[in-house]
Scaffold this motif. Structure first.
Motif, PDB file in Angstrom:
ATOM      1  N   ASN A 189       0.883  -1.254   0.173  1.00  0.00           N
ATOM      2  CA  ASN A 189      -0.170   0.112   0.031  1.00  0.00           C
ATOM      3  C   ASN A 189       0.859   1.133   0.033  1.00  0.00           C
ATOM      4  N   ALA A 190       2.006   1.050  -0.098  1.00  0.00           N
ATOM      5  CA  ALA A 190       2.981   2.249  -0.192  1.00  0.00           C
ATOM      6  C   ALA A 190       4.292   1.939  -0.707  1.00  0.00           C
ATOM      7  N   GLY A 191       4.889   2.918  -1.341  1.00  0.00           N
ATOM      8  CA  GLY A 191       6.428   2.616  -1.971  1.00  0.00           C
ATOM      9  C   GLY A 191       7.298   1.989  -1.183  1.00  0.00           C
ATOM     10  N   MET A 192       7.344   2.117  -0.034  1.00  0.00           N
ATOM     11  CA  MET A 192       8.317   1.849   0.979  1.00  0.00           C
ATOM     12  C   MET A 192       8.208   0.321   1.229  1.00  0.00           C
ATOM     13  N   VAL A 193       7.302  -0.139   1.116  1.00  0.00           N
ATOM     14  CA  VAL A 193       6.875  -1.567   1.553  1.00  0.00           C
ATOM     15  C   VAL A 193       8.095  -2.503   1.251  1.00  0.00           C
ATOM     16  N   GLN A 194       8.450  -2.326  -0.048  1.00  0.00           N
ATOM     17  CA  GLN A 194       9.445  -3.469  -0.495  1.00  0.00           C
ATOM     18  C   GLN A 194      10.855  -3.164  -0.087  1.00  0.00           C
ATOM     19  N   PHE A 195      11.055  -1.937   0.663  1.00  0.00           N
ATOM     20  CA  PHE A 195      12.252  -1.492   1.051  1.00  0.00           C
ATOM     21  C   PHE A 195      12.141  -1.711   2.709  1.00  0.00           C
ATOM     22  N   LYS A 196      11.386  -2.194   3.332  1.00  0.00           N
ATOM     23  CA  LYS A 196      11.035  -2.107   4.825  1.00  0.00           C
ATOM     24  C   LYS A 196      12.307  -2.805   5.727  1.00  0.00           C
ATOM     25  N   ASP A 197      12.802  -3.796   5.268  1.00  0.00           N
ATOM     26  CA  ASP A 197      13.827  -4.425   5.519  1.00  0.00           C
ATOM     27  C   ASP A 197      15.147  -4.106   5.457  1.00  0.00           C
ATOM     28  N   VAL A 198      15.156  -3.079   4.459  1.00  0.00           N
ATOM     29  CA  VAL A 198      16.508  -2.436   3.995  1.00  0.00           C
ATOM     30  C   VAL A 198      16.380  -1.090   5.174  1.00  0.00           C
ATOM     31  N   PHE A 199      15.274  -0.471   5.516  1.00  0.00           N
ATOM     32  CA  PHE A 199      15.489   0.584   6.462  1.00  0.00           C
ATOM     33  C   PHE A 199      15.462   0.111   7.857  1.00  0.00           C
ATOM     34  N   THR A 200      15.017  -1.188   8.012  1.00  0.00           N
ATOM     35  CA  THR A 200      15.397  -1.714   9.532  1.00  0.00           C
ATOM     36  C   THR A 200      16.594  -2.309   9.771  1.00  0.00           C
ATOM     37  N   GLY A 201      17.441  -2.422   8.518  1.00  0.00           N
ATOM     38  CA  GLY A 201      18.755  -3.081   8.606  1.00  0.00           C
ATOM     39  C   GLY A 201      18.698  -4.749   8.562  1.00  0.00           C
ATOM     40  N   ARG A 202      17.672  -5.219   8.304  1.00  0.00           N
ATOM     41  CA  ARG A 202      17.374  -6.663   8.208  1.00  0.00           C
ATOM     42  C   ARG A 202      18.052  -7.121   6.710  1.00  0.00           C
ATOM     43  N   GLU A 203      18.060  -6.134   5.830  1.00  0.00           N
ATOM     44  CA  GLU A 203      18.573  -6.434   4.393  1.00  0.00           C
ATOM     45  C   GLU A 203      19.361  -5.721   4.089  1.00  0.00           C
ATOM     46  N   LYS A 204      20.547  -5.868   3.149  1.00  0.00           N
ATOM     47  CA  LYS A 204      21.657  -5.084   2.519  1.00  0.00           C
ATOM     48  C   LYS A 204      21.190  -5.118   1.299  1.00  0.00           C
ATOM     49  N   ARG A 205      21.459  -4.162   0.518  1.00  0.00           N
ATOM     50  CA  ARG A 205      21.420  -3.656  -0.980  1.00  0.00           C
ATOM     51  C   ARG A 205      22.778  -3.289  -1.314  1.00  0.00           C
ATOM     52  N   VAL A 244      14.949 -13.163  17.996  1.00  0.00           N
ATOM     53  CA  VAL A 244      16.330 -13.837  18.197  1.00  0.00           C
ATOM     54  C   VAL A 244      17.010 -14.282  16.747  1.00  0.00           C
ATOM     55  N   HIS A 245      16.121 -14.668  15.800  1.00  0.00           N
ATOM     56  CA  HIS A 245      16.456 -14.871  14.688  1.00  0.00           C
ATOM     57  C   HIS A 245      17.084 -13.540  13.975  1.00  0.00           C
ATOM     58  N   LEU A 246      16.429 -12.517  14.205  1.00  0.00           N
ATOM     59  CA  LEU A 246      16.633 -11.115  13.518  1.00  0.00           C
ATOM     60  C   LEU A 246      17.925 -10.531  14.335  1.00  0.00           C
ATOM     61  N   LYS A 247      18.089 -10.889  15.442  1.00  0.00           N
ATOM     62  CA  LYS A 247      19.181 -10.552  16.115  1.00  0.00           C
ATOM     63  C   LYS A 247      20.416 -11.113  15.719  1.00  0.00           C
ATOM     64  N   LEU A 248      20.359 -12.584  15.440  1.00  0.00           N
ATOM     65  CA  LEU A 248      21.329 -13.459  15.239  1.00  0.00           C
ATOM     66  C   LEU A 248      21.956 -12.986  13.851  1.00  0.00           C
ATOM     67  N   ASP A 296      15.621 -31.103  10.881  1.00  0.00           N
ATOM     68  CA  ASP A 296      14.967 -30.138   9.782  1.00  0.00           C
ATOM     69  C   ASP A 296      15.779 -29.015   9.773  1.00  0.00           C
ATOM     70  N   ALA A 297      15.721 -28.394   8.541  1.00  0.00           N
ATOM     71  CA  ALA A 297      16.623 -26.955   8.416  1.00  0.00           C
ATOM     72  C   ALA A 297      15.670 -25.947   7.953  1.00  0.00           C
ATOM     73  N   GLN A 298      15.753 -24.848   8.470  1.00  0.00           N
ATOM     74  CA  GLN A 298      14.773 -23.998   8.181  1.00  0.00           C
ATOM     75  C   GLN A 298      15.616 -22.695   7.913  1.00  0.00           C
ATOM     76  N   ARG A 299      14.604 -21.493   7.356  1.00  0.00           N
ATOM     77  CA  ARG A 299      15.330 -20.300   7.032  1.00  0.00           C
ATOM     78  C   ARG A 299      14.390 -19.324   7.320  1.00  0.00           C
ATOM     79  N   PRO A 300      14.149 -19.066   8.622  1.00  0.00           N
ATOM     80  CA  PRO A 300      13.444 -18.058   9.427  1.00  0.00           C
ATOM     81  C   PRO A 300      13.568 -16.703   8.951  1.00  0.00           C
ATOM     82  N   VAL A 301      14.742 -16.292   8.737  1.00  0.00           N
ATOM     83  CA  VAL A 301      15.181 -14.957   8.163  1.00  0.00           C
ATOM     84  C   VAL A 301      15.695 -15.268   6.912  1.00  0.00           C
TER      85      VAL A 301
END
Length: 900
Positions: free
Chosen positions: A43-59, A461-465, A544-549
């Motif tokens: 619903n906004a232009g920033m949605v796809q960049f949300k994780d970039v703004f929060t530091g979870r994702e690097k581009r 905890v996964h985000l922090k890791l 099992d092996a998961q990818r929570p983040v």
């Protein structure tokens, strides 16, 4: 101001302006958010960049510009009811935006915005004003932004201060936030204003009227709130998030007072006008505007994989489409029309958004199918509403009960909101509160169509890791394959608490710095195997092996021997045979996708998948069941490519280059800037992060075991490969031989023997029915002695077990013939289910008895439903113990019927 600029030219001018100033042009993301399960739609232009703004994702870039597809038609952001009746509300719109991720801040953002608006677009500075945050809630006012606007030449009396509601932005109760600044355009004081009408003064920029129009919002992310209501902390790297609605910008540039008068809508409205046979005008054109707006939303949502359904996003799409179809009916469009309007949208916007052109055939089929379905519902529902309105007029009632609204919705599929609208048009109301209560009760039984299911939030905890340790290096693609060495970086218990060690018997999560284990994603299940440390003295079974983040692989393990500690070097080994089976099934999924496109058409798109070691499941867009011949064609294509034993190829490419090369994106994957492009066979090239065979021949054999429908317009194929396919065919052959032995024939002649047996069974069943009817006919005279005399007619309710509808009908005919004037109910049980039949003679029907209405009410007593004609009706239920209650209800209803 240049009135010659079209909306397409404005979009391109915006993107080019920021590209020339160091911004990466990024394609619009899907309308279905991949990184925010709390949102129905982007619903906004920033949605796809949300994780970039929060530091979870690097581009790889720190500046970006987009023209983002947006929908606001459900949940918190819902403009649906206003669409068509205002100049600005839309379900679908485009948001132009420029973003800085810790790069430039207020000085550049303000300068860019003012330059684009006044120079590139050429808007009159005298008609512009800006707003800044005035300071509320203990947050200082944005004096910096005020001075920066003044520096651009904005008159200080045109820089207005507004409060938290208008000029402060937050992602939620916690997280990044900051003041914002808006650019407003003065359209004219001749535009009506509610304040002026009420004898007060227009509030100017702060007023709700359209005299001043907001055209651009600049968000300055400069703070972070760690906890709800906690003090704000300055961000070390402030960021910029801006949004400018293309529809509003176009209306201003083109000198229009309504977005619908711009070239974004005029061509679509012209198509609606052609179909209706009347010219479009602002006055009385609300229904045309609804159709035009909703056609855009439908086209884009379907292109992004949303299907009309009774839950979640699909339910919102269904509401949008059905609202448009309803307004088309009000315009006199009685034939299928909606797909024709949607086709104009594709024609108009396909160049800017190629997914519309690529999915054209399927989009139009979905529209046709939904309109055909809804028109049947609409015709049936309108008749029922007409009946209810007539009853309310007769009784003087003004409100349709919640039970009736629920019945229209639950039994006949008529949308509750449409019931409310139609009743309102006729001067009545609907008891929506009562409807909601019944809906809630059904939801508690597990039968509600509900809203969107909320995905589990990513564990903190996964985000922090991920932030502390960085991404896990995956070793499973090439030579190292099934084994590898790594270091234990973290151990987490089931409560999400980090531990320093795990002992024998503990079930925990292990995070390694590098691993050959594939974490579940993109439909492929996670690997299993063993992790060994201390020279074999410590062993953990990987369950099992998961990818929570994104980027972090977590191993769910049970320690079976010794103790594992953080910092230990370990040997990780994947179950190789299981991995090989998964790889074969995953590669077969890619080949299946291509084969379906070739056999059924290019409209086929993946709608979900599961790749397990023992089977594969593939969901795809298609409207009709596949014929046996089509299934065979698909199998032949896939097995032909397998026999060619082509070498698989994997390339790592830039996302945009990969798409340009023709690689197909797979459902459920979230792609970064760099992607893996997998070619299992020259016929199939996909974007995919999963593991695959080295040669197509490694798949061995492909066999479809099932094809079925899972939703409107979505089919599902279940298949097996390799040894699994051989095992499946052997089991099928054994069952075939066993069936042949039971029928004393050979597998070759089994079909003929089954056909002859079926014919004999039908003959015997028919004879049994005849005998039962004759037997009951002989006793019908005795049954009539049990009939009651009510209002001058014979009334009978009788039970017969086991129930048989054919026998019931024969007996009912016998009883009606003998009673001459009356109504009869026959009920019974078969296999735990209730069967009810009501029959009435013609003379009592003429006096007001209606078998269908009687049955409808009786069926409720046995937790069922039913209906039918005035003289004959049939239904059933779930509770045989309440058949006597249904009979009591029957007598009560007949006694209370007002006979003429």
């Amino acid at each position: 101001m240049s009135s010659a600029l079209s909306a397409s030219q404005i979009r391109e001018a915006f993107l080019k302006f920021f590209e020339e100033r160091g911004h990466r042009r990024v394609a619009s993301s899907s309308l279905v958010p991949q990184n925010d399960p709390s949102l129905l739609f982007t619903n906004a232009g920033m949605v796809q960049f949300k994780d970039v703004f929060t530091g979870r994702e690097k581009r790889e870039y720190s500046r970006a510009t987009t023209s983002q597809k947006c929908v606001r038609a459900g949940g918190k952001h819902n403009d649906l009811d206003n669409v068509g009746y205002t100049a600005r509300h839309h379900t679908f719109f485009e948001m132009l935006g420029n973003f800085s991720f810790g790069d430039y801040f207020k000085p550049d953002a303000i300068a860019y915005g003012w330059e684009f608006v006044t120079k590139t677009l050429g808007l009159d500075k005298a008609r512009l004003a800006v707003t800044v945050f005035n300071g509320e809630g203990g947050i200082p006012w944005d004096e910096e932004a005020f001075e920066l606007w003044a520096k651009q030449g904005v008159s200080r009396d045109r820089i207005l201060k507004l409060g938290l509601k208008d000029n402060f932005w937050a992602m939620g109760d916690t997280g990044p936030c900051g003041p914002c600044s808006e650019i407003h355009y003065h359209q004219g004081d001749d535009i009506p204003c509610a304040e002026v009408t009420a004898g007060r003064q227009c509030k100017g920029v702060a007023c709700d009227c359209d005299r001043w129009l907001e055209i651009w919002n600049l968000v300055f992310m400069q703070f972070e709130r760690k906890e709800k209501d906690a003090p704000l902390i300055p961000l070390p790297k402030p960021s910029i998030d801006t949004g400018a609605g293309l529809e509003r910008i176009a209306s201003v540039v083109q000198g229009k007072r309504s977005n619908y008068d711009t070239d974004l809508f005029q061509s679509i409205l012209s198509r609606v006008s052609e179909l209706v046979g009347k010219p479009y005008s602002q006055e009385g054109g609300a229904s045309m505007r609804v159709v035009a707006d909703h056609s855009r939303a439908a086209a884009f949502l379907i292109a992004d994989g949303v299907q009309p359904s009774n839950e979640g996003r699909g339910y919102v799409l269904r509401r949008i489409m059905r609202r448009a179809i309803r307004h088309g009916s009000l315009l006199g469009l009685d034939e299928l029309f909606f797909f024709k309007v949607v086709d104009r949208v594709i024609e108009l916007m396909g160049e800017a958004y190629p997914e519309l052109r690529d999915g054209r055939t399927f989009i139009l089929e979905v529209c046709k199918h939904e309109e055909e379905s809804f028109r049947r519902t609409l015709n049936r529902g309108m008749k029922l509403i007409d009946e209810e309105v007539a009853r309310m007029k007769q009784s003087g009632a003004k409100v349709l009960s919640g039970e009736k609204v629920w019945e229209l919705h639950g039994t006949y599929g008529f949308p509750w909101d449409l019931t409310e609208i139609i009743l309102k048009e006729r001067g009545f109301e609907a008891d929506i509160a009562g409807y909601e209560k019944l809906k809630k009760e059904e939801a508690e039984k597990g039968t509600d169509e509900g809203g969107i299911s909320k995905d589990k939030a990513i564990a903190t905890v996964h985000l922090k890791l991920l932030e502390r340790l960085g991404p896990t290096e995956f070793l499973g693609y090439e030579g190292v394959g099934h084994e590898g060495e790594g270091s234990v970086r973290a151990i987490i218990n089931k409560g999400g608490v980090e531990l320093t060690e795990a002992q024998e018997g503990d079930e925990v999560e292990l995070v390694l710095d590098r691993t050959p284990f594939y974490g579940e994603s993109g439909g492929q299940v996670g690997d299993t195997g063993r992790i060994v440390g201390h020279g074999g003295k410590a062993v953990a079974q990987v369950l099992d092996a998961q990818r929570p983040v994104q980027g972090l692989i977590v191993h769910q393990v049970k320690v079976t021997q010794g103790t594992l500690k953080v910092g230990d070097m370990v040997q990780a080994g994947v179950d190789g045979q299981r991995r090989s089976s998964i790889r074969a099934n995953h590669s077969a999924t890619h080949l299946l996708h291509k084969a379906l496109k070739m056999v059924l058409g290019e409209h086929v798109k993946q709608a979900g998948s599961v790749v397990a070691p023992d089977y594969l499941r593939f969901d795809f867009s298609h409207f009709s069941p596949m014929t046996p011949e089509q299934q065979e064609q698909v199998e032949d294509l896939v097995n032909g490519w397998i026999r060619e034993n082509a070498e698989s190829q994997t390339r790592v490419m830039n996302l945009e280059d990969a798409k340009k090369s023709g690689a197909v994106a797979m459902f459920g994957e979230k792609y970064g800037e760099t992607v893996r492009v997998v070619t299992v066979h020259p016929q199939s090239t996909e974007l995919c992060g999963g593991t695959h065979v080295r040669r197509s021949g490694d798949i061995g054999l492909f066999k479809v075991t099932g094809e079925s429908g899972v939703a409107s317009g979505v089919r599902r194929i279940i298949a097996v490969t390799g040894l699994g396919a051989i095992q499946y065919m052997r089991e099928t052959e054994r069952e075939l031989k066993k069936a042949a032995e039971l029928l004393k024939t050979s597998p070759k002649d089994l079909v003929k023997r089954v056909e002859s047996t079926q014919k004999r069974v039908k003959e015997l069943e028919h004879k049994i029915e005849e005998m039962a009817v004759k037997a009951q006919a002989g006793s019908s005279k005795d049954l009539l002695e049990q009939a009651r005399d009510i209002n001058g007619m014979k009334v009978l309710a009788t039970r017969m077990d086991p129930a048989d509808p054919n026998v019931f009908r024969g007996l009912a005919d016998q009883l009606r013939d003998r009673m001459k004037s009356g109504v009869v109910v026959i009920g019974g049980e078969k296999d735990g289910k209730v069967v009810l039949l009501v029959a009435a003679t013609k003379d009592v029907v003429a006096r007001g008895i209606h078998a269908g209405n009687l049955l409808k009410e009786m069926a409720k007593e046995v937790n069922g439903r039913g209906g039918g004609k005035p003289d004959l009706a049939q239904g059933g239920g779930e509770d045989p113990s309440r058949i006597p209650n249904a009979f009591d209800k029957f007598y009560e209803l007949v006694k209370g019927t007002n006979l003429s």
